[in-house]
Design a protein around this motif. Structure first.
Motif, mmCIF file in Angstrom:
data_model
loop_
_atom_site.group_PDB
_atom_site.id
_atom_site.type_symbol
_atom_site.label_atom_id
_atom_site.label_comp_id
_atom_site.label_asym_id
_atom_site.label_seq_id
_atom_site.Cartn_x
_atom_site.Cartn_y
_atom_site.Cartn_z
ATOM 1 N N VAL A 1 0.828 -1.124 0.051
ATOM 2 C CA VAL A 1 0.007 0.206 -0.001
ATOM 3 C C VAL A 1 0.927 1.232 -0.102
ATOM 4 C CG1 VAL A 1 -1.870 1.329 1.431
ATOM 5 C CG2 VAL A 1 -1.816 -1.084 1.163
ATOM 6 N N ALA A 2 1.957 1.319 0.815
ATOM 7 C CA ALA A 2 2.905 2.461 1.086
ATOM 8 C C ALA A 2 3.237 2.622 -0.384
ATOM 9 C CB ALA A 2 3.926 2.393 2.097
ATOM 10 N N ARG A 3 4.033 1.839 -0.987
ATOM 11 C CA ARG A 3 4.568 2.030 -2.374
ATOM 12 C C ARG A 3 3.512 2.454 -3.379
ATOM 13 N NH1 ARG A 3 8.092 -2.447 -3.780
ATOM 14 N NH2 ARG A 3 6.401 -3.245 -4.948
ATOM 15 N N ALA A 4 2.266 1.625 -3.396
ATOM 16 C CA ALA A 4 1.246 2.097 -4.281
ATOM 17 C C ALA A 4 0.703 3.561 -4.215
ATOM 18 C CB ALA A 4 0.262 1.195 -4.231
ATOM 19 N N ALA A 5 0.915 4.027 -3.010
ATOM 20 C CA ALA A 5 0.403 5.216 -2.764
ATOM 21 C C ALA A 5 1.373 6.405 -3.089
ATOM 22 C CB ALA A 5 0.023 5.485 -1.113
ATOM 23 N N LEU A 6 2.536 5.997 -2.584
ATOM 24 C CA LEU A 6 3.819 7.019 -3.080
ATOM 25 C C LEU A 6 3.859 7.466 -4.293
ATOM 26 C CD1 LEU A 6 6.234 6.401 -0.294
ATOM 27 C CD2 LEU A 6 4.665 8.367 -0.557
ATOM 28 N N ALA B 1 -3.640 5.469 -1.571
ATOM 29 C CA ALA B 1 -3.581 4.708 -0.501
ATOM 30 C C ALA B 1 -5.053 4.114 -0.331
ATOM 31 C CB ALA B 1 -3.180 5.413 0.455
ATOM 32 N N LEU B 2 -5.973 4.965 -0.245
ATOM 33 C CA LEU B 2 -7.372 4.433 0.034
ATOM 34 C C LEU B 2 -7.951 3.448 -1.078
ATOM 35 C CD1 LEU B 2 -9.570 7.523 1.164
ATOM 36 C CD2 LEU B 2 -8.555 5.437 2.483
ATOM 37 N N LEU B 3 -7.518 3.710 -2.338
ATOM 38 C CA LEU B 3 -8.022 2.862 -3.628
ATOM 39 C C LEU B 3 -7.208 1.530 -3.299
ATOM 40 C CD1 LEU B 3 -9.092 3.506 -7.299
ATOM 41 C CD2 LEU B 3 -7.035 1.758 -6.785
ATOM 42 N N ALA B 4 -5.796 1.525 -2.953
ATOM 43 C CA ALA B 4 -5.062 0.433 -2.960
ATOM 44 C C ALA B 4 -5.450 -0.362 -1.671
ATOM 45 C CB ALA B 4 -3.583 0.653 -2.659
ATOM 46 N N ILE B 5 -5.958 -0.075 -0.610
ATOM 47 C CA ILE B 5 -6.456 -0.691 0.574
ATOM 48 C C ILE B 5 -7.837 -1.331 0.245
ATOM 49 C CG2 ILE B 5 -7.458 -0.248 2.797
ATOM 50 C CD1 ILE B 5 -5.380 1.758 3.242
ATOM 51 N N GLU B 6 -8.728 -0.595 -0.442
ATOM 52 C CA GLU B 6 -9.837 -1.058 -0.880
ATOM 53 C C GLU B 6 -9.790 -2.172 -1.943
ATOM 54 O OE1 GLU B 6 -13.521 0.979 -3.034
ATOM 55 O OE2 GLU B 6 -12.604 2.608 -1.965
ATOM 56 N N HIS B 7 -8.880 -2.261 -2.761
ATOM 57 C CA HIS B 7 -8.374 -3.359 -3.664
ATOM 58 C C HIS B 7 -7.854 -4.583 -2.810
ATOM 59 C CE1 HIS B 7 -7.316 -5.398 -7.345
ATOM 60 N NE2 HIS B 7 -5.996 -5.782 -6.748
ATOM 61 N N GLN B 8 -7.034 -4.352 -1.952
ATOM 62 C CA GLN B 8 -6.222 -5.340 -1.301
ATOM 63 C C GLN B 8 -7.301 -6.081 -0.478
ATOM 64 O OE1 GLN B 8 -2.629 -4.287 0.423
ATOM 65 N NE2 GLN B 8 -1.698 -4.222 -1.644
ATOM 66 N N ARG B 9 -8.465 -5.190 0.133
ATOM 67 C CA ARG B 9 -9.235 -5.787 1.026
ATOM 68 C C ARG B 9 -10.396 -6.367 0.445
ATOM 69 N NH1 ARG B 9 -5.820 -3.355 3.783
ATOM 70 N NH2 ARG B 9 -5.213 -3.590 5.955
#
Length: 131
Positions: free
Chosen positions: A14-19, A110-118
């Motif tokens: 998530v951190a790398r996807a967000a940055l 970050a929010l989009l990556a978290i939504e996708h991963q969860r």
């Protein structure tokens, strides 16, 4: 089984996807189509970004945090160095704009990556009687 992570092969953290604005599925740098506007889909793996509901939640919260931090920094600079007013304008206006735009990119990604991963989705009603 509880405690096991789903298969996330190829998915960036998530951190790398967000940055870096990476696609949460394949890791390609295709998430944004403008300064803070999501692309419609990933050009590499065709993941449809429009199915995620990030909303504008990060915008107000992030802007208030960045504003408070920059006000403290501006007041500290003024108390220590007493620069002319034009120095404040030349320094803080572009810094504020850049911090807000980059902060929004990171927050929304970050929010989009978290939504996708969860695998988050809208709530659904269950069939049958419930207490």
């Amino acid at each position: 089984m509880p405690g096991q992570k789903p298969d996330q092969k190829g998915q960036p953290p998530v951190a790398r996807a967000a940055l870096f604005g990476l696609c949460p599925r394949c890791g390609a740098q295709t998430l944004f189509d403008g300064p803070v506007k999501f692309a419609s889909h990933c050009r590499v793996c065709a993941l449809d970004y429009s199915t995620y509901n990030v909303g504008d939640g990060p915008a107000a919260f992030l802007t208030l945090i960045i504003g408070a931090l920059l006000i403290v920094a501006a007041l500290t600079l003024d108390a220590v160095a007493r620069p002319p007013f034009w120095v404040h304008i030349l320094l803080w206006v572009p810094l504020t704009a850049a911090a807000v735009v980059y902060g929004l990119r990171v927050g929304k990604a970050a929010l989009l990556a978290i939504e996708h991963q969860r695998q988050a989705a809208e709530g659904r009603k269950l069939d049958g009687p419930h207490d």
